[in-house]
Design a protein around this motif. Sequence first.
Motif, short mmCIF file in Angstrom:
data_model
loop_
_atom_site.label_atom_id
_atom_site.label_comp_id
_atom_site.label_asym_id
_atom_site.label_seq_id
_atom_site.Cartn_x
_atom_site.Cartn_y
_atom_site.Cartn_z
N MET A 110 5.24 53.96 -13.49
CA MET A 110 4.13 54.49 -13.74
C MET A 110 3.42 54.81 -12.94
O MET A 110 4.25 55.66 -11.92
N ALA A 111 2.02 55.92 -13.14
CA ALA A 111 1.44 56.55 -11.82
C ALA A 111 0.63 55.70 -10.87
O ALA A 111 -0.31 54.65 -11.33
N VAL A 126 -2.38 53.07 -12.61
CA VAL A 126 -2.78 53.25 -13.83
C VAL A 126 -2.03 52.37 -14.67
O VAL A 126 -0.83 52.10 -15.51
N ARG A 127 -2.84 51.74 -15.20
CA ARG A 127 -2.79 50.87 -16.26
C ARG A 127 -1.59 50.84 -17.49
O ARG A 127 -2.05 51.93 -18.06
N ASN A 173 -7.24 53.79 -22.71
CA ASN A 173 -5.69 54.71 -22.48
C ASN A 173 -4.71 54.51 -21.43
O ASN A 173 -5.60 53.46 -20.59
N VAL A 198 -0.93 54.14 -19.42
CA VAL A 198 0.21 55.88 -18.96
C VAL A 198 1.33 54.74 -18.61
O VAL A 198 1.08 53.23 -17.94
N TRP A 235 4.98 56.64 -17.53
CA TRP A 235 5.58 57.51 -17.33
C TRP A 235 6.90 58.14 -17.75
O TRP A 235 8.42 57.64 -17.66
N GLU A 292 0.50 59.85 -21.42
CA GLU A 292 -0.45 58.94 -21.30
C GLU A 292 -0.80 59.15 -23.15
O GLU A 292 -0.77 60.05 -23.65
N TYR A 310 -9.49 64.74 -27.80
CA TYR A 310 -8.53 64.02 -27.04
C TYR A 310 -8.21 64.61 -25.80
O TYR A 310 -7.38 65.57 -26.55
N ILE A 352 -6.07 62.38 -19.46
CA ILE A 352 -7.07 61.59 -18.17
C ILE A 352 -6.15 62.67 -16.51
O ILE A 352 -6.76 62.35 -16.26
N PHE A 353 -4.93 63.16 -17.13
CA PHE A 353 -4.56 63.78 -15.30
C PHE A 353 -4.63 65.15 -15.47
O PHE A 353 -4.71 66.24 -16.69
N VAL A 359 -3.22 60.52 -8.24
CA VAL A 359 -1.68 60.03 -8.43
C VAL A 359 -1.04 61.10 -8.32
O VAL A 359 -0.71 61.85 -7.89
N HIS A 418 2.65 59.10 -7.75
CA HIS A 418 4.37 58.47 -7.53
C HIS A 418 4.23 58.32 -8.62
O HIS A 418 3.20 57.48 -9.31
N HIS A 419 5.36 57.87 -9.34
CA HIS A 419 5.44 57.66 -10.85
C HIS A 419 6.44 56.82 -11.07
O HIS A 419 6.97 55.93 -12.05
N ARG A 420 6.33 56.27 -9.70
CA ARG A 420 7.15 54.92 -9.83
C ARG A 420 7.17 53.88 -8.43
O ARG A 420 6.54 54.54 -7.66
N ASN A 474 -12.62 57.83 -20.38
CA ASN A 474 -12.93 57.11 -19.09
C ASN A 474 -12.92 58.18 -18.23
O ASN A 474 -12.29 59.26 -18.53
#
Lengths: 514, 514
Positions: free
Chosen positions: A93-94, A123-124, A154, A156, A158, A170, B69, B72-73, B96, B98-100, B154
């Motif tokens: 997850m982001a 981020v969902r 959208n 996300v 990871w 994403e 499209y 988003i990042f 953002v 971290h990714h975990r 968004n």
Amino acid sequence: MSQIRHALNIKREDDFAAWYQEVITAADMAEESGVRGCMVIKPWGYGIWERIQRLMDDRIKAAGVQNCYFPIFIPLRNFEREAEHVEGFAKEMAVVTHHRLISDGKGGLIPDPEAKLEEPLVVRPTSETIIGDAMARWVQSWRDLPLLTNQWANVVRWEMRTRMFLRTTEFLWQEGHTAHADRADALAETHRALEMYRACAEEDLALPVIAGEKPENERFPGAVETWSIEAMMQDGKALQAGTSHYLGTNFAHAAGIKYQDREGTEQYCHTTSWGVSTRMIGGVIMTHGDDDGLRVPPRIAPHQVVILPMLRETPEDEALLAYCEELRARLASQSAMGEPVRVLLDKSPGKAAGKRWDWVRKGAPVIIEVGPRDMAEGKVAQIRRDRLWNPDNGKPAFAFIAREDAIGAIGTLLTDIQQSLFDEARERRDANITRGVNSLAEVEAFFSGSAKFPGWVEVQWSKPTGAALEKVVETLKGTKLTIRNVPRDAAPADGACIFTGEPAVERILVARAY
Amino acid sequence: MSQIRHALNIKREDDFAAWYQEVITAADMAEESGVRGCMVIKPWGYGIWERIQRLMDDRIKAAGVQNCYFPIFIPLRNFEREAEHVEGFAKEMAVVTHHRLISDGKGGLIPDPEAKLEEPLVVRPTSETIIGDAMARWVQSWRDLPLLTNQWANVVRWEMRTRMFLRTTEFLWQEGHTAHADRADALAETHRALEMYRACAEEDLALPVIAGEKPENERFPGAVETWSIEAMMQDGKALQAGTSHYLGTNFAHAAGIKYQDREGTEQYCHTTSWGVSTRMIGGVIMTHGDDDGLRVPPRIAPHQVVILPMLRETPEDEALLAYCEELRARLASQSAMGEPVRVLLDKSPGKAAGKRWDWVRKGAPVIIEVGPRDMAEGKVAQIRRDRLWNPDNGKPAFAFIAREDAIGAIGTLLTDIQQSLFDEARERRDANITRGVNSLAEVEAFFSGSAKFPGWVEVQWSKPTGAALEKVVETLKGTKLTIRNVPRDAAPADGACIFTGEPAVERILVARAY
């Protein structure tokens, strides 16, 4: 018989993965963005997504489901309370931790240490927990049920290894979320959504799919039952193209989604969720693409017919363009499969013959070329993209037909192309599901045999659970195989489980998968 | 003459801000989500957004702009290279890092220190920099220009004070991004987009707007010119409802968007961007809402006509429902303003009279009630939401008309409601723009006078820049005023600047604003 010179460099049979990438580039559908795992969806790819959205959204609305929009950010506490759910997603997850950037004093920017969030936001990756909060507010009484919501959004995740459309950090999707008074009603909704996906995949995307229940180890985190539609790609691998989950009361307990029943007793709701994503576009490519590029089923083609005037940069061009514009308008006034025909008159610079191959690679279902002589004779030269080549001479199979016939028959032609793509895919799929494989050794032999694209096997099993199932999963993993689903419409079991030797209780599909 | 009992608790004139919140709740459009600054858009609010999207998207496509499209990042480096742009946004971005997530060992979750991103990613506040990267790849030659792209997406801006629809941390919008060979072409696109927004606001949302250029201090970060459409709310404040920016070559230099011109010389592109958002819905509420709730202009109403059968839970209900279903189908076969009429037969439980007020608060343009006697007489009872009350008796102004007349006239009626809402708003707006205010003192006196909702003033100025402009802005800030724009269609200047006393060069609108 001449040799056909295909429009792509790479053939499916030579390197399917590289071919897939070439189609995406050659059809100008998408590209890498430079942002880790995220792609840019270009107009032709996005136009296909817009069509899928429109058709799916019509189905969703027809089922009485209402669209909403929920926040992209989910507080950590929402994940903390749903232990089983977060376990399944925790690794990918982001996390937003700051709400401001400041100068680092060296010409760069850094997150401002003074602007650290007290509670990080995720981020969902999916919205069960945040929509659960809303449902807990919205549902009070049995009168509020069923509550049927959907969002287009959208999300996300990871992902470590990404691949355009199939697995990106994403991606775009719809996620339906519903709350019900009891198990029976929630299960009925789970199946209604699954059937909607089957119909959309088969009728709109021309993707034959097998609907069935996923085994326990493949369930969505927190789900009681997960159902899927599985499509076979041309390399024989399976693509999970949509899922529908019965969540029991798990999320209702975590979020407090409760109602007073008719007797005034407080009850927990039974919830469902279901989603399809831009991944479906990957399925369309790997099902309908050929060695000349993509073939887009007419229902989801942004342009169903492309008219190419053979312009010569002479004063005569004007009359030809006027003729083609009239042709465009008359074709657009026809309808196919219940909608007006979508026609593009491509007036961009360049020779018609060169542009023809651009549209072949993009997979426009019908290409019509018109030159000055055709105009004089009231004719057009028409190609069906799904039957591009004349096998006798290795040349594009142009039909030279009267303009009025081309106009009058366009609805029938597009309908026929749609059906024809579906039939071709279904026949290939059915020919590549092997039954009567009665032992694990036979399964392993089948997949390690000489067949380049071995397809799927349907086997019988005793539906082991827990540790016994884990052992099966581990065994299959050795051959890179997974259990796809228990087909809803499979024949009853009548033999022994290939894993345990016990009497089988159902049939499962085993395959390599994306 | 009786007293009218309005459907809301709060009247506009008593507390406009609280009235606004009550409309959103009473019309069931949106609610706070519990996530900081983010709202949940509920079906009626989202349905209005879907209508706005559809109508705007049709205009965007008709202008030859193609939807894409983008991620988003946005990597930090994209912001670092556009100094002026980042300056404008730096204070309010979600980062953002971290990714975990991992367990904190105490039952909670924390960002995994092992999974810290090497380069933090920003959740897009707008996409100029990431789309600039794509444009740099896509544009090589003058033949690739103009490049016209748009995305529906968004975006996130970390706002300190939020208000539903008007200013939320996350919001939905479209952002057009285009690249051109030269200034003239880019400016023409800037104005084309502005005109598209004016037309959509006025024709679809029935919002009269004034199109004009924003003063230097109100420009989008990095823009050379920023144009806006400004709408007047019922409290006299201005709402910027859409913006269109000419970005010169600023973003092209930062991202390297270059092309070879016809002579083979490398040139930087001139780019534009333009956007409208869910904020427009706030403008619809504050323009068309009244003391009974929202009034939705028919063009953007999810349901234009709501039929309420007067059910009595008796066996006769069945015949009444069948009659109403036929009425629904016949109304839906009519068209209004070029589209099929959108009709809902509301079969939900509850008395028709109670449900009537739900639909009044939601602002469905036409409500039709049908009881058993109406059915017998072939009549219906019809309300226009925009003319709800009979001033003579203080009761709802039902028209009792023959069913066939109601069906035959529905297209005309909806067209008339659309026009009527626009005319009402335009007359109010025009009556509340004051001209001939010739000094700063008069401006201050005007806004600190007794008028509750003073509206706008149009004054003349010498268009100061830099420090001189800053001084003007500071002065106005004392009275909470801002310069809205320089109206495109204003009369030429013919007097002195109210700030500097120098000869004026143009007219500007000064107002309080959202």
